[in-house]
Design a protein around this motif. Sequence first.
Motif, PDB file in Angstrom:
ATOM      1  N   LYS A 319       0.839  -1.200   0.000  1.00 59.59           N
ATOM      2  CA  LYS A 319       0.000   0.000   0.000  1.00 59.59           C
ATOM      3  C   LYS A 319       0.881   1.258   0.000  1.00 59.59           C
ATOM      4  CE  LYS A 319      -3.878   2.411   1.106  1.00 59.59           C
ATOM      5  NZ  LYS A 319      -3.323   3.701   0.731  1.00 59.59           N
ATOM      6  N   VAL A 320       1.933   1.258   0.823  1.00 57.72           N
ATOM      7  CA  VAL A 320       2.812   2.429   0.898  1.00 57.72           C
ATOM      8  C   VAL A 320       3.479   2.677  -0.460  1.00 57.72           C
ATOM      9  CG1 VAL A 320       4.867   3.409   1.997  1.00 57.72           C
ATOM     10  CG2 VAL A 320       3.249   2.086   3.363  1.00 57.72           C
ATOM     11  N   VAL A 321       3.936   1.596  -1.098  1.00 62.69           N
ATOM     12  CA  VAL A 321       4.600   1.749  -2.395  1.00 62.69           C
ATOM     13  C   VAL A 321       3.599   2.236  -3.445  1.00 62.69           C
ATOM     14  CG1 VAL A 321       5.740   0.492  -4.283  1.00 62.69           C
ATOM     15  CG2 VAL A 321       6.498   0.156  -1.932  1.00 62.69           C
ATOM     16  N   GLU A 322       2.379   1.700  -3.431  1.00 65.86           N
ATOM     17  CA  GLU A 322       1.366   2.166  -4.394  1.00 65.86           C
ATOM     18  C   GLU A 322       1.082   3.658  -4.188  1.00 65.86           C
ATOM     19  OE1 GLU A 322       0.154   0.869  -7.041  1.00 65.86           O
ATOM     20  OE2 GLU A 322       0.079  -1.315  -6.862  1.00 65.86           O
ATOM     21  N   ASP A 323       1.005   4.087  -2.920  1.00 62.38           N
ATOM     22  CA  ASP A 323       0.761   5.509  -2.649  1.00 62.38           C
ATOM     23  C   ASP A 323       1.928   6.361  -3.144  1.00 62.38           C
ATOM     24  OD1 ASP A 323      -1.628   4.841  -1.550  1.00 62.38           O
ATOM     25  OD2 ASP A 323      -0.998   5.069   0.551  1.00 62.38           O
ATOM     26  N   LEU A 324       3.138   5.837  -2.912  1.00 68.35           N
ATOM     27  CA  LEU A 324       4.328   6.550  -3.345  1.00 68.35           C
ATOM     28  C   LEU A 324       4.317   6.700  -4.875  1.00 68.35           C
ATOM     29  CD1 LEU A 324       6.890   7.732  -2.120  1.00 68.35           C
ATOM     30  CD2 LEU A 324       7.947   5.476  -2.218  1.00 68.35           C
ATOM     31  N   ILE A 325       3.956   5.622  -5.561  1.00 68.06           N
ATOM     32  CA  ILE A 325       3.874   5.668  -7.030  1.00 68.06           C
ATOM     33  C   ILE A 325       2.880   6.745  -7.466  1.00 68.06           C
ATOM     34  CG2 ILE A 325       3.068   4.392  -9.078  1.00 68.06           C
ATOM     35  CD1 ILE A 325       4.252   1.844  -7.873  1.00 68.06           C
ATOM     36  N   ASP A 326       1.701   6.774  -6.807  1.00 64.68           N
ATOM     37  CA  ASP A 326       0.686   7.773  -7.169  1.00 64.68           C
ATOM     38  C   ASP A 326       1.228   9.189  -7.010  1.00 64.68           C
ATOM     39  OD1 ASP A 326      -1.137   5.855  -7.814  1.00 64.68           O
ATOM     40  OD2 ASP A 326      -2.221   5.921  -5.900  1.00 64.68           O
ATOM     41  N   GLY A 327       1.926   9.420  -5.885  1.00 67.43           N
ATOM     42  CA  GLY A 327       2.466  10.759  -5.625  1.00 67.43           C
ATOM     43  C   GLY A 327       3.504  11.153  -6.666  1.00 67.43           C
ATOM     44  N   LEU A 328       4.392  10.205  -6.992  1.00 69.94           N
ATOM     45  CA  LEU A 328       5.444  10.481  -7.973  1.00 69.94           C
ATOM     46  C   LEU A 328       4.847  10.721  -9.357  1.00 69.94           C
ATOM     47  CD1 LEU A 328       7.966   7.764  -6.709  1.00 69.94           C
ATOM     48  CD2 LEU A 328       8.427  10.233  -6.753  1.00 69.94           C
ATOM     49  N   LEU A 329       3.832   9.923  -9.699  1.00 71.66           N
ATOM     50  CA  LEU A 329       3.173  10.102 -10.992  1.00 71.66           C
ATOM     51  C   LEU A 329       2.518  11.483 -11.075  1.00 71.66           C
ATOM     52  CD1 LEU A 329       2.199   9.013 -13.745  1.00 71.66           C
ATOM     53  CD2 LEU A 329       0.305   7.895 -12.563  1.00 71.66           C
ATOM     54  N   SER A 330       1.891  11.913  -9.973  1.00 71.33           N
ATOM     55  CA  SER A 330       1.277  13.251  -9.967  1.00 71.33           C
ATOM     56  C   SER A 330       2.318  14.329 -10.200  1.00 71.33           C
ATOM     57  CB  SER A 330       0.595  13.532  -8.625  1.00 71.33           C
ATOM     58  OG  SER A 330      -0.453  12.633  -8.432  1.00 71.33           O
ATOM     59  N   SER A 331       3.475  14.211  -9.532  1.00 72.14           N
ATOM     60  CA  SER A 331       4.531  15.218  -9.729  1.00 72.14           C
ATOM     61  C   SER A 331       4.955  15.255 -11.189  1.00 72.14           C
ATOM     62  CB  SER A 331       5.781  14.883  -8.914  1.00 72.14           C
ATOM     63  OG  SER A 331       5.479  14.775  -7.565  1.00 72.14           O
ATOM     64  N   ALA A 332       5.107  14.065 -11.773  1.00 68.11           N
ATOM     65  CA  ALA A 332       5.545  14.008 -13.174  1.00 68.11           C
ATOM     66  C   ALA A 332       4.509  14.664 -14.077  1.00 68.11           C
ATOM     67  CB  ALA A 332       5.779  12.553 -13.588  1.00 68.11           C
ATOM     68  N   LEU A 333       3.233  14.347 -13.839  1.00 68.08           N
ATOM     69  CA  LEU A 333       2.176  14.896 -14.696  1.00 68.08           C
ATOM     70  C   LEU A 333       2.055  16.403 -14.524  1.00 68.08           C
ATOM     71  CD1 LEU A 333      -0.535  12.085 -14.379  1.00 68.08           C
ATOM     72  CD2 LEU A 333       1.048  12.525 -16.298  1.00 68.08           C
ATOM     73  N   GLU A 334       2.304  16.875 -13.315  1.00 69.04           N
ATOM     74  CA  GLU A 334       2.261  18.319 -13.079  1.00 69.04           C
ATOM     75  C   GLU A 334       3.342  19.011 -13.909  1.00 69.04           C
ATOM     76  OE1 GLU A 334       2.208  19.454  -8.875  1.00 69.04           O
ATOM     77  OE2 GLU A 334       3.030  21.388  -9.579  1.00 69.04           O
ATOM     78  N   ALA A 335       4.571  18.419 -13.886  1.00 67.26           N
ATOM     79  CA  ALA A 335       5.659  19.011 -14.682  1.00 67.26           C
ATOM     80  C   ALA A 335       5.301  19.012 -16.168  1.00 67.26           C
ATOM     81  CB  ALA A 335       6.955  18.256 -14.442  1.00 67.26           C
ATOM     82  N   ALA A 336       4.668  17.918 -16.613  1.00 63.35           N
ATOM     83  CA  ALA A 336       4.314  17.826 -18.040  1.00 63.35           C
ATOM     84  C   ALA A 336       3.258  18.845 -18.433  1.00 63.35           C
ATOM     85  CB  ALA A 336       3.823  16.420 -18.369  1.00 63.35           C
TER      86      ALA A 336
END
Lengths: 361, 361
Positions: A319-336
């Motif tokens: 669960k922690v890793v899935e949440d971490l993935i979601d957060g990192l993906l959001s940061s990436a999409l924000e930059a894009a």
Amino acid sequence: MVNDAQGTLVRVREEIQEELNSYLTLQREYLSGIGSELIPVCDALESFLLDGGKRLRPLFAYAGFLATDKIPSKEDIRAFTSLELLQACALIHDDLMDKSDTRRGKPAIHRHFENLHQSQAMHGLSEQFGEAAAVLLGDLALVWSDHMLHTSGISAQSLLSALSVHDEMRIELMAGQYLDVREAGEKYPNVDRSLRIARYKSGKYTIERPLHLGASIAIPDSNARKNLTHLLSSYGLPLGEAFQLRDDLLGIFGDPQTTGKPAGDDIREGKRTVLMAMTFDRARESAKAKLSELLGNENLSPSNIDTARTLISESGSVKVVEDLIDGLLSSALEAASSAEIGSSARQLLTLLATSAIHRSH
Amino acid sequence: MVNDAQGTLVRVREEIQEELNSYLTLQREYLSGIGSELIPVCDALESFLLDGGKRLRPLFAYAGFLATDKIPSKEDIRAFTSLELLQACALIHDDLMDKSDTRRGKPAIHRHFENLHQSQAMHGLSEQFGEAAAVLLGDLALVWSDHMLHTSGISAQSLLSALSVHDEMRIELMAGQYLDVREAGEKYPNVDRSLRIARYKSGKYTIERPLHLGASIAIPDSNARKNLTHLLSSYGLPLGEAFQLRDDLLGIFGDPQTTGKPAGDDIREGKRTVLMAMTFDRARESAKAKLSELLGNENLSPSNIDTARTLISESGSVKVVEDLIDGLLSSALEAASSAEIGSSARQLLTLLATSAIHRSH
């Protein structure tokens, strides 16, 4: 709109395949001119490169180029495609170092040549021949990747600019690979160290540097692309880490039918992933003791693998890793989504990000 | 006159050493910035590169440049020096593939890291760690060699011209290495096949291509250096084969004190050299049977090695190989004495040829 990006993805993947095909055909001609004993080398590398692979690195290079608001030519795509050959070197050597038996559902290169040695009743030790062949095929793929980049037909200015990104990327890759191998020598896993490995092996090598490579070919002057370089890093680094975390999950829970690797492969290899380090941070003593016993054990039964999977899930780390993935993906999409990036590049970056993260292989 | 060439040789060797030293210092800084775990990688590669080596390939590149009647600058010498890093890759991977224990009187890289794993009581299998480290250190040396060439400071035109020679050289090297490994799988040695391996591994890689590389940096236009390129091949190809034949003799009869390899190393490894193929062509059936028994046997006693040496000598193959070396050396020296080559280049080429052939290590 996303359909446009989807169409681009399909088309560029086909172009990458064609470029690989043409390059390998030329090299087959060259090598078989030296000696017919080299034909199995060509066969093995063609099968390795043409029958599979997500083409992520050339695609990210394409997206990095597109982010400069220019359209890549055939020569540019040829230059991006060279990254697939570098990746072939990394995978062939990786499987050799890990003593993995399979890759993409087929025997790993060292096993393939070991089998060849046996089936042809060659003199000497089959295992040693297989290992030597894997060392050399990896080296050859590395040199070919360079050669393909150099002969891609991009301008001298673009090539010189690409070389410096390319060299840094490859030094980082080798450093990350060594840290990864070294990590297996530690008594216990560690989240920070594993995150650093993910940063070098995936954040930089798989995503950030391919993006930079594409941009450097489009705009050879490094000052002129400085802001864009930063922006691509803000997208690429978190996405790369998320990509590696997804890999960690697939290495434990992935379906062999789609991953092309045996079930629970990372358990058998005792791989020191971020997921595993988080599991050890969270699990009870009894679970840790049981996991330590199972990890890196080559002779695990399917029920052993189920036990390990259950212990990992129960620790809460998934669960922690899935949440971490979601957060990192959001940061990436924000930059894009930055205004500095044009709409077709943004769409492609978004599609690449989501498909790199929501994948089953 | 020869004293001038001798002086050049000493001075250029020192400059090569300085360039290696500076490059490795910079890389140590860079890698230790990524993680202190990478310091043993820097230590091992520094010791490997700075404590030994004949510097033949950079010296031949120097001679190839000199043959254009130009004098190499510091930047040019830096570019030539990159070949030492490529050679480090070749040797590290070679020792790994051959499972050799020693190199230049010290543990081979895979053994060094195996020892490190043991002495630090690291987790996992020491042997596997040693092998993985050797794969990666070889890869890193290969990438560094590229990076050192790219950042040498030579003109863009010279660099682009060098890249194509350099790529061809590396593809030939990997092809030659594979043919060599493949040859060990044959039931019996064969003179023609072994000569072809000598041509690719030594003729081209050690001598012809480094000469061409030097010339390509001095005269980037390949048409303008066409005649010289042919002339350098007429010198480099026979000399390279002679060099490999000398290596074959040293691998059997060399003194461990000077070769840095155990006595009779090639007997223990069962290496398929031209010397060995000629021995099998000439020896009586009983001698062949005895030799087949000894070759490739890892547990040979000193007296076994003496027996093998005697059988090889008695076949007459040593005399044939020595005569072949003399003939090849004469061809090389004749090419070097061509009127198209200026006097200082000719002197250096002559000195390099004789010292490459009349050597004890």
